[in-house]
Write an enzyme that holds these catalytic residues in place. Structure first.
Site, PDB file in Angstrom:
ATOM      1  N   LYS A 162       5.420 -63.145 -15.856  1.00  0.00           N
ATOM      2  CA  LYS A 162       4.033 -63.254 -16.120  1.00  0.00           C
ATOM      3  C   LYS A 162       4.040 -63.595 -17.855  1.00  0.00           C
ATOM      4  CE  LYS A 162       2.112 -62.882 -12.378  1.00  0.00           C
ATOM      5  NZ  LYS A 162       1.338 -63.992 -11.858  1.00  0.00           N
ATOM      6  N   TYR A 179       8.714 -59.157 -12.727  1.00  0.00           N
ATOM      7  CA  TYR A 179       7.417 -59.381 -12.623  1.00  0.00           C
ATOM      8  C   TYR A 179       6.954 -59.615 -14.168  1.00  0.00           C
ATOM      9  CZ  TYR A 179       2.634 -59.496 -11.021  1.00  0.00           C
ATOM     10  OH  TYR A 179       1.030 -59.891 -10.974  1.00  0.00           O
ATOM     11  N   SER A 219      -1.302 -61.754 -15.802  1.00  0.00           N
ATOM     12  CA  SER A 219      -1.535 -60.285 -15.566  1.00  0.00           C
ATOM     13  C   SER A 219      -1.126 -59.531 -16.960  1.00  0.00           C
ATOM     14  CB  SER A 219      -0.187 -59.659 -14.505  1.00  0.00           C
ATOM     15  OG  SER A 219      -0.140 -58.313 -14.697  1.00  0.00           O
TER      16      SER A 219
END
Length: 246
Positions: free
Chosen positions: A155, A151, A138
């Site tokens: 990533k 998150y 991402s």
């Protein structure tokens, strides 16, 4: 540019919805034999109805032992192409992050990628014919986003995991790369960014002025899996309309 995976066997995780589902179907259209992995039986059933040639595997990748049993070479067969797409998203402000959400996120977004890649790469190495792995990362690995503490961290870890695997497996002609999209207009993406005011906070930072469509990501994945990218290894490919360039 024509891409063919005739004679290749591919495995896609998180294949029940969104990017994973579209990738699995695209690989079939390009001639690959595809194994689709997800933890939701209903999603697998609908995928097989849409494309009966796909081999379904229902397993929660956060369960190490169950994954071992489900994805052994003697169960799924030899794999030439791997797409690690399964992910867990839970948005919390930094001061509200819980141990449970932290552990769940890292278990799926990092640990499961390591595990599935180990299972597949061991077979690739032993057969001596090389292979390709693409991890779906991402733009959040490169840019801090509010309420995305865990998150973003997962990533970022995934990008470095990608580089180290590429380093260690390169000698066996196994290429490993990641694709790093901006917001993607999956069903979930459309729901989460349907408010125009919210969407503008992100699209205003994207030079192309729009979010990514699912096919934008799928096309990048297919390229990195194919021989057209034979000298591309260890990269994180932004699919973000220029977001990270600014």
């Amino acid at each position: 540019m024509e891409i063919s995976f005739a004679g290749k066997r591919a495995l896609v995780t998180g294949a029940g919805k969104g990017i994973g589902r579209a990738t699995a179907l695209a690989l079939v259209r390009c001639g690959a034999e595809v194994t689709a992995v997800t933890r939701t039986r209903a999603d697998l059933d609908s995928l097989v109805l849409e494309c009966p040639s796909i081999k379904p595997v229902c397993v929660d990748l956060a369960d190490w032992d169950a994954t071992d049993a489900a994805l052994r070479d003697d169960v799924v067969g030899p794999i030439d192409l791997l797409v690690n797409n399964a992910a867990y998203v839970s948005l919390q402000p930094f001061l509200e992050v819980t141990p449970e959400e932290f552990d769940r996120s890292f278990s799926v977004n990092v640990k499961a990628v390591l595990h599935v890649s180990q299972l597949v790469a061991r077979g690739m190495k032993s057969r001596g014919r090389g292979g390709a792995i693409v991890n779906i990362s991402s733009q959040a690995s490169k840019c801090a986003l509010k309420d995305h503490t865990v998150y973003c961290a997962t990533k970022g870890a995934l990008d470095m995991l990608t580089k180290v695997i590429a380093l260690e497996l390169g000698a066996h002609q196994i290429r490993v790369n990641s694709v790093n999209p901006t917001v993607v207009m999956t069903e979930r993406g459309r729901l989460g960014w349907s408010d125009p005011a919210k969407a503008r906070t992100m699209t205003s930072r994207i030079p192309l002025g729009r979010f990514a469509e699912v096919e934008d990501v799928v096309n990048s994945v297919l390229f990195l899996l194919s021989d057209k990218s034979a000298m591309t290894n260890g990269v994180a490919l932004p699919v973000d309309g220029g977001f990270l360039a600014c």
